[in-house]
Motif scaffolding. Structure first.
Motif, PDB file in Angstrom:
ATOM      1  N   UNK A 115       0.803  -1.098  -0.125  1.00 50.46           N
ATOM      2  CA  UNK A 115       0.122  -0.079   0.036  1.00 50.46           C
ATOM      3  C   UNK A 115       0.790   1.316  -0.103  1.00 50.46           C
ATOM      4  N   UNK A 116       1.998   1.334   0.667  1.00 50.05           N
ATOM      5  CA  UNK A 116       2.807   2.501   1.081  1.00 50.05           C
ATOM      6  C   UNK A 116       4.118   2.375   0.198  1.00 50.05           C
ATOM      7  N   UNK A 170      -5.082   5.807   8.683  1.00 51.25           N
ATOM      8  CA  UNK A 170      -4.147   6.220   7.744  1.00 51.25           C
ATOM      9  C   UNK A 170      -4.894   6.726   6.481  1.00 51.25           C
ATOM     10  N   UNK A 171      -4.311   7.831   5.547  1.00 47.67           N
ATOM     11  CA  UNK A 171      -4.834   8.247   4.401  1.00 47.67           C
ATOM     12  C   UNK A 171      -3.945   7.955   3.404  1.00 47.67           C
ATOM     13  N   UNK A 228     -13.198  10.297  -2.097  1.00 45.64           N
ATOM     14  CA  UNK A 228     -12.261   9.268  -1.478  1.00 45.64           C
ATOM     15  C   UNK A 228     -13.122   7.902  -1.312  1.00 45.64           C
ATOM     16  N   UNK A 229     -12.261   6.777  -1.054  1.00 40.15           N
ATOM     17  CA  UNK A 229     -12.514   5.541  -0.797  1.00 40.15           C
ATOM     18  C   UNK A 229     -12.209   5.363   0.602  1.00 40.15           C
ATOM     19  N   UNK A 263      -9.311   0.593   9.505  1.00 39.97           N
ATOM     20  CA  UNK A 263      -9.966   1.294   8.484  1.00 39.97           C
ATOM     21  C   UNK A 263      -8.916   2.184   7.786  1.00 39.97           C
ATOM     22  N   UNK A 264      -8.909   2.582   6.408  1.00 35.35           N
ATOM     23  CA  UNK A 264      -7.800   3.483   6.058  1.00 35.35           C
ATOM     24  C   UNK A 264      -8.566   4.010   4.695  1.00 35.35           C
ATOM     25  N   UNK A 265      -8.142   5.490   4.290  1.00 32.46           N
ATOM     26  CA  UNK A 265      -8.969   5.886   3.138  1.00 32.46           C
ATOM     27  C   UNK A 265      -7.948   6.023   1.940  1.00 32.46           C
ATOM     28  N   UNK A 266      -8.348   6.097   0.675  1.00 30.83           N
ATOM     29  CA  UNK A 266      -7.691   6.408  -0.249  1.00 30.83           C
ATOM     30  C   UNK A 266      -8.191   7.630  -1.049  1.00 30.83           C
ATOM     31  N   UNK A 267      -7.124   8.757  -1.266  1.00 26.33           N
ATOM     32  CA  UNK A 267      -7.598  10.046  -1.770  1.00 26.33           C
ATOM     33  C   UNK A 267      -6.583  10.692  -2.647  1.00 26.33           C
ATOM     34  N   UNK A 268      -7.096  11.717  -3.265  1.00 19.41           N
ATOM     35  CA  UNK A 268      -6.156  12.280  -4.113  1.00 19.41           C
ATOM     36  C   UNK A 268      -5.146  13.522  -3.387  1.00 19.41           C
TER      37      UNK A 268
END
Length: 150
Positions: free
Chosen positions: A24-25, A90-91, A129-130, A139-144
């Protein structure tokens, strides 16, 4: 002066969670602190565990940003199961500019990549975001990332 900080995730299986977060990172296994040649030597330097139980090989993982920019991530095995929503999450920020549609396409593509790596898509907030969970339900988010170029 700013203070450096690390993030720590409790888990049931450090090996699985470390593999997911490296994907992921883009993080790597953090080298052991000097003068230790291995993480096992470093962990052994603390002496036997207080609970007198056998240590397990996957008790923890320590990850770092190979560029030294992001915080370190410690993943530590605990006995207690996850029982509630994270109070801190985490985002994962997807780089690049462009139209709102282009940014959203990159967010969706990253969320789908992380789902193939073992994450779960929980909710989509179209255009923004997702929300996802890692293999252990964190939980974490995916965003720009509007700060990045590209």
């Amino acid at each position: 002066m700013t203070t450096r900080f690390d993030l720590t995730l409790d888990c049931a299986d450090a090996t699985v969670l470390a593999a997911f977060w490296k994907t992921a990172l883009g993080y790597v296994d953090e080298p052991p602190p000097a003068p230790f040649a291995t993480r096992a030597e470093w962990v052994a330097s603390f002496g036997p565990p207080e609970n007198n139980e056998e240590d397990e090989e996957d008790d923890g993982a320590w990850l770092c940003d190979p560029d030294g920019v992001g915080p370190r991530l410690s993943i530590l095995k605990v006995r207690e199961p996850k029982t509630a929503k994270n109070r801190l999450h985490i985002d994962v920020r997807v780089p690049g500019h462009g139209s709102p549609e282009q940014r959203w396409d990159r967010i969706v593509a990253e969320a789908e990549r992380l789902a193939r790596a073992g994450g779960t898509i929980e909710a989509r907030f179209d255009g923004h975001h997702v929300v996802m969970t890692d293999p252990e339900g964190n939980e974490f988010c995916v965003a720009a990332d509007s700060r990045s170029a590209g």
